[in-house]
Design an enzyme around this catalytic site. Structure first.
Site, PDB file in Angstrom:
ATOM      1  N   LYS A 164      66.750  51.920  98.905  1.00  0.00           N
ATOM      2  CA  LYS A 164      65.863  52.912  98.290  1.00  0.00           C
ATOM      3  C   LYS A 164      64.410  52.571  98.624  1.00  0.00           C
ATOM      4  O   LYS A 164      64.104  51.433  98.974  1.00  0.00           O
ATOM      5  CB  LYS A 164      66.073  52.877  96.776  1.00  0.00           C
ATOM      6  CG  LYS A 164      65.806  51.501  96.177  1.00  0.00           C
ATOM      7  CD  LYS A 164      66.266  51.383  94.739  1.00  0.00           C
ATOM      8  CE  LYS A 164      65.971  49.983  94.216  1.00  0.00           C
ATOM      9  NZ  LYS A 164      66.635  49.683  92.970  1.00  0.00           N
TER      10      LYS A 164
ATOM     11  N   ARG B  74      68.084  52.798  80.470  1.00  0.00           N
ATOM     12  CA  ARG B  74      67.418  53.603  81.490  1.00  0.00           C
ATOM     13  C   ARG B  74      68.346  54.783  81.756  1.00  0.00           C
ATOM     14  O   ARG B  74      68.396  55.699  80.969  1.00  0.00           O
ATOM     15  CB  ARG B  74      67.151  52.745  82.736  1.00  0.00           C
ATOM     16  CG  ARG B  74      66.155  53.337  83.689  1.00  0.00           C
ATOM     17  CD  ARG B  74      65.727  52.362  84.783  1.00  0.00           C
ATOM     18  NE  ARG B  74      66.803  52.021  85.709  1.00  0.00           N
ATOM     19  CZ  ARG B  74      66.649  51.251  86.788  1.00  0.00           C
ATOM     20  NH1 ARG B  74      65.454  50.724  87.052  1.00  0.00           N
ATOM     21  NH2 ARG B  74      67.640  50.990  87.587  1.00  0.00           N
TER      22      ARG B  74
ATOM     23  N   TYR C 135      30.702  45.307  97.912  1.00  0.00           N
ATOM     24  CA  TYR C 135      30.366  46.275  96.853  1.00  0.00           C
ATOM     25  C   TYR C 135      30.028  45.589  95.533  1.00  0.00           C
ATOM     26  O   TYR C 135      30.686  44.613  95.160  1.00  0.00           O
ATOM     27  CB  TYR C 135      31.561  47.198  96.589  1.00  0.00           C
ATOM     28  CG  TYR C 135      31.752  48.271  97.630  1.00  0.00           C
ATOM     29  CD1 TYR C 135      30.739  49.187  97.921  1.00  0.00           C
ATOM     30  CD2 TYR C 135      32.963  48.383  98.308  1.00  0.00           C
ATOM     31  CE1 TYR C 135      30.934  50.170  98.863  1.00  0.00           C
ATOM     32  CE2 TYR C 135      33.166  49.371  99.245  1.00  0.00           C
ATOM     33  CZ  TYR C 135      32.144  50.267  99.529  1.00  0.00           C
ATOM     34  OH  TYR C 135      32.333  51.241 100.450  1.00  0.00           O
TER      35      TYR C 135
ATOM     36  N   MET D 114      38.356  49.434 100.487  1.00  0.00           N
ATOM     37  CA  MET D 114      39.499  50.305 100.761  1.00  0.00           C
ATOM     38  C   MET D 114      40.263  49.861 102.016  1.00  0.00           C
ATOM     39  O   MET D 114      41.483  49.765 102.017  1.00  0.00           O
ATOM     40  CB  MET D 114      39.015  51.750 100.925  1.00  0.00           C
ATOM     41  CG  MET D 114      40.166  52.740 101.032  1.00  0.00           C
ATOM     42  SD  MET D 114      39.601  54.410 101.335  1.00  0.00           S
ATOM     43  CE  MET D 114      38.924  54.865  99.759  1.00  0.00           C
TER      44      MET D 114
HETATM   45  C1  LIG Z   1      67.120  48.474  92.785  1.00  0.00           C
HETATM   46  C2  LIG Z   1      68.418  48.280  92.149  1.00  0.00           C
HETATM   47  C3  LIG Z   1      69.207  47.161  92.462  1.00  0.00           C
HETATM   48  C4  LIG Z   1      68.746  46.020  93.326  1.00  0.00           C
HETATM   49  O1  LIG Z   1      67.958  45.134  92.590  1.00  0.00           O
HETATM   50  P1  LIG Z   1      67.427  43.786  93.232  1.00  0.00           P
HETATM   51  O2  LIG Z   1      66.835  43.061  92.085  1.00  0.00           O
HETATM   52  O3  LIG Z   1      66.414  44.167  94.237  1.00  0.00           O
HETATM   53  O4  LIG Z   1      68.596  43.125  93.813  1.00  0.00           O
HETATM   54  C5  LIG Z   1      70.472  47.102  91.919  1.00  0.00           C
HETATM   55  N1  LIG Z   1      70.942  48.094  91.117  1.00  0.00           N
HETATM   56  C6  LIG Z   1      70.196  49.167  90.785  1.00  0.00           C
HETATM   57  C7  LIG Z   1      70.778  50.202  89.896  1.00  0.00           C
HETATM   58  C8  LIG Z   1      68.912  49.295  91.279  1.00  0.00           C
HETATM   59  O5  LIG Z   1      68.171  50.337  90.937  1.00  0.00           O
END
Ligand SMILES: *Cc1c(COP(=O)(O)O)cnc(C)c1O
Length: 818
Positions: free
Chosen positions: A487, A584, A712, A761
């Site tokens: 992701k 969640r 700055y 920046m």
């Molecule tokens: C991102 C995620 C993971 C991976 O987590 P890591 O700590 O990067 O291994 C596993 N399960 C879910 C549901 C996630 O959203």
């Protein structure tokens, strides 16, 4: 039920020959294929216990205790056949013949997979296309590909490759292409054929029933194609094209200007071109492949406008031909794509574009060409003889012992020994063509010759990633699968590239956050199963057509996917997410009874997996809570599985849980951040390798006198006279403002230099008063060597995840292999 005789009529939707790649056991038929090193019959019993209910086994192996035991298996079909592969081919043939869609069959020696993928890119917005996955073109790959044809498909594109005589007949009966493309014919696949002509004749058998055949007319091929097709299939329309001979069916005109090429196609007897297309491709081999595809797409009814847009979607494969600026006014053409005689023939004309430069050729041993060694190197020597090449360097023991065939050549056994010899330092004002098989690691030569580019870049070490993945394979053992979390652009490292590595390493699943991330992967050759964590109802169509699998986390999504699958009359794979304490996404524990009741009413939904997420697996302080989550999960997953009547995959472990909670490995683990070597656990810290290094460079060095301020707001103050370096990275690149005023440091020439003043920046300044010899252009490492990402994130008061995903898209990603 045991069926002792053919014909086989499969009940399952899916076919597998690989016991490790079965995701829907209930609906998969397993073919127990026997090979040189393995025997599928060994896995039959364990697959039965995993839920597989259909097997195709071979008579000669179906005896003894296993065959006895299997008699008592209920609801199981066992087809006993003479030969599993032949049965598979026959079934594929029958399946193919039950569909009337137009099919394009592609064969040749080079460019089959490229043509298949490009034709797909050109046609995919107009047709529902089914194509061979990857380069599935063998006696097994072709039937598996063809088995993918479904009623909704409007066009099929399949490639066929052969290595022996008599193989094409079988592939022909399975693909039965209406249209044919004969790609480049060359040296590849030479071993089992007496000569070029014989090989070509065998390939042409693919078009025995075709209506049209596209090929490029060359002196070597034309006569054979015409004579063979006249004999095999005289009514087939031969569509020959040429860039030189206006008497062929189609005259093709290429013009390469800068980055864009212009292609025009004109039929014999016509005064105007019927296609006029621009492309980013600019080498001969690519334009040849593209021409085949454009002509084919035109024949399928695509217009000039449609093809103009679609053709811009085809980009050069950077692996293939990279022109790089080198030191001492050299230029490098790094062509490590196909290391055979034909590849060399295609590459040599590239020299012509650099008339004013001296020509240098560096080649490695040619491996697996099918030509006897002595003859091979004689041919290579002949090929390069008349090219006015100033210097030839050979790498490898074969070329070393055949050096007498060349008029002049320097040879080295390895790339390293060449670099060490100092021979490269004599090269200047040259165009250097490098053609090396992968195992010869020509990167080392390129590295020694290349000018170091000045830009902020994130280097991703793919070897280290591979190492980390194998480490985790070792930790979890053979019975647990890995889901790679890609992701958010694979945490900033680049989703496609990371997914490709994971895919080649045989990772079982991938996960993205959104549907479009999954579509992007599918469009880039990722065929591994993909789970989508935040599916949206409006995107179900897209999801299903790209074979993406939604995570279902509440009743409204469940109802929506149920309705969709019923309306579409499709079985859909889903993943059920449970909330065991993260608060969640996910069904609450109290939802489980209702969830089970509803799932029970939705047989067309296939629960591939059940998952939950741990809230604090990295922190031993929350051990009790984590164990509670794991137990809650197991109980709920057990109840759901019992009720479903089959066993989905269970998974709950993220990276940190893999080391800390072996009891959480279950059927699969979800590996994210630790792929990159980032971990809080001391065992892992030692075992893992660092994957990511962020680098920038010094733009300017300045003296600062006592009392002057830097940057700055005049926050950076100097108590003494000093020196600063301005670096080409700022908060817009992801270097947080929190790292200003000495909170962060950079490693320059091996020394740590703290920031001074605020981060700008696009730039920031570091104090280099105490460091000698720093100059413009020097590399400044943000993290990756002395400075670890974890440390730096802490200084910026954040976590590695945020730091990684915050590296902006303008920072160039560079993938390296050592
Ligand atoms: C991102 C995620 C993971 C991976 O987590 P890591 O700590 O990067 O291994 C596993 N399960 C879910 C549901 C996630 O959203």
């Amino acid at each position: 039920m045991i069926y002792p005789n053919e014909p086989v009529q499969l009940k399952s939707t899916y076919i597998s020959l690989d016991s490790r790649q079965i995701y829907e056991p209930q609906d998969t038929a397993f073919f127990a294929v026997r090979g040189l090193h393995h025997d599928g019959h060994q896995y039959v019993e364990s697959l039965y216990h995993k839920g597989v209910r259909e097997f195709i086994v071979e008579k000669s192996a179906w005896n003894g205790p296993l065959a006895e035991k299997a008699k008592s298996w209920t609801n199981t079909s066992i087809w006993v056949v003479a030969n599993c592969i032949e049965t598979l081919q026959h079934i594929a043939h029958v399946h193919r013949m039950s569909f009337g869609l137009p099919i394009v069959g592609i064969t040749g020696s080079n460019g089959k997979t490229t043509c298949k993928e490009w034709l797909y890119t050109l046609t995919k917005h107009k047709f529902q296309v089914v194509r061979s996955p990857k380069s599935f073109n063998s006696q097994i790959g072709v039937p598996l590909s063809v088995w993918g044809i479904k009623a909704q498909h409007e066009l099929g594109i399949f490639e066929a490759g052969i290595s022996q005589k008599q193989e094409m007949d079988r592939l022909e009966s399975i693909i039965r292409p209406e249209f044919g493309i004969l790609t480049h014919i060359g040296e590849a696949h030479g071993k089992n054929f007496a000569n070029e002509a014989e090989k070509l004749e065998e390939k042409l058998k693919l078009f025995r029933h075709s209506k049209k055949l596209i090929y490029r007319a060359t002196p070597a091929t034309s006569a054979i194609v015409i004579a063979t097709m006249q004999k095999n299939n005289p009514t087939c329309e031969l569509i020959s094209w040429s860039t030189t001979d206006p008497n062929q069916s189609i005259y093709v005109y290429w013009k390469i200007t800068g980055k864009i090429s212009q292609l025009k196609f004109q039929k014999r007897n016509q005064s105007e071109p019927f296609l006029s297309i621009q492309s980013y491709l600019h080498d001969e081999a690519s334009l040849e492949n593209l021409s085949h595809c454009l002509i084919q797409a035109h024949m399928l009814g695509m217009s000039n406008e449609e093809l103009t847009v679609a053709a811009m979607g085809i980009k050069p494969i950077s692996m293939r031909l990279e022109i790089k600026e080198g030191v001492r006014n050299n230029q490098l053409i790094d062509d490590s794509y196909n290391n055979d005689l034909d590849g060399l023939k295609l590459a040599l004309p590239l020299f012509k574009r650099y008339e004013e430069k001296k020509k240098v050729l560096i080649i490695s041993d040619f491996i697996e060409t099918g030509i006897a060694e002595e003859a091979l190197y004689k041919q290579i020597a002949q090929l390069v003889e008349n090219q006015k090449i100033e210097k030839i360097i050979g790498i490898g023991i074969q070329i070393e012992r055949n050096k007498h065939h060349f008029k002049q050549i320097n040879t080295y056994s390895t790339a390293e020994s060449l670099v060490e010899s100092g021979d490269l330092t004599s090269l200047h004002d040259s165009i250097i063509l490098l053609k090396g098989a992968r195992k010869f690691a020509f990167e080392k030569i390129v590295n020694a010759l290349e000018t170091k580019t000045h830009c902020t870049q994130l280097e991703i070490n793919l070897d280290a990633l591979q190492h980390n993945l194998s480490y985790y394979r070792g930790v979890i053992g053979n019975n647990t699968k890995i889901m790679g979390m890609v992701k958010a652009q694979a945490y900033g490292a680049g989703a496609v590239e990371i997914a490709k590595i994971l895919q080649t390493q045989g990772i079982e699943y991938l996960t993205v956050a959104y549907t479009d991330e999954g579509v992007h992967l599918r469009n880039n050759g990722i065929y591994t199963p993909i789970m989508v964590m935040n599916p949206q109802v409006e995107e179900f169509d897209k999801m299903v057509s790209y074979a993406l699998e939604p995570e279902i986390y509440n009743f409204s999504l469940l109802a929506a996917i149920d309705e969709y699958s019923t309306n579409q009359n499709k079985n859909i794979k889903i993943h059920i997410k449970l909330d065991t304490g993260m608060k969640r996404l996910g069904f609450e524990m109290s939802d489980i009874p209702q969830l089970m009741d509803e799932l029970n009413q939705m047989p067309q939904l296939w629960v591939v997996s059940i998952l939950s997420h741990l809230a604090a697996s990295e922190n031993p302080k929350h051990r009790e809570f984590t164990l509670y989550q794991i137990n809650q999960f197991k109980e709920a997953a057990q109840a759901i599985s019992d009720r479903l009547g089959y066993r989905p995959l269970w998974h709950i472990a993220n990276s940190a849980a893999i080391q800390n909670y072996p009891e959480a490995h279950l059927d699969m683990v979800r590996l994210g951040i630790s792929m990159y070597g980032i971990s809080g656990n001391s065992v892992e810290k030692n075992a893992l390798e660092n994957v990511l290094s962020l680098k920038t460079y010094v733009s300017q060095v300045k003296n600062v006198t006592k009392g002057e301020t830097v940057g700055y707001g005049r926050i950076g103050q100097f108590e003494e006279n000093g020196k600063i370096a301005t670096l080409a990275i700022g908060y817009a690149d992801g270097y947080s403002r929190a790292l200003g005023n000495g909170q962060g440091s950079f490693e320059i020439n091996g020394q740590l230099c703290p920031t001074i003043g605020s981060i700008c920046m696009d730039m920031c300044m570091v104090d280099v008063s105490k460091i000698n010899g720093i100059k413009e252009g020097d590399e400044a490492i943000v993290f990756g060597r002395k400075i670890q990402l974890g440390q730096l994130a802490k200084s910026a008061q954040t976590i590695p995840y945020e730091m990684m995903t915050g590296i902006s898209s303008r920072v160039k990603r560079i993938y390296i292999r050592e």
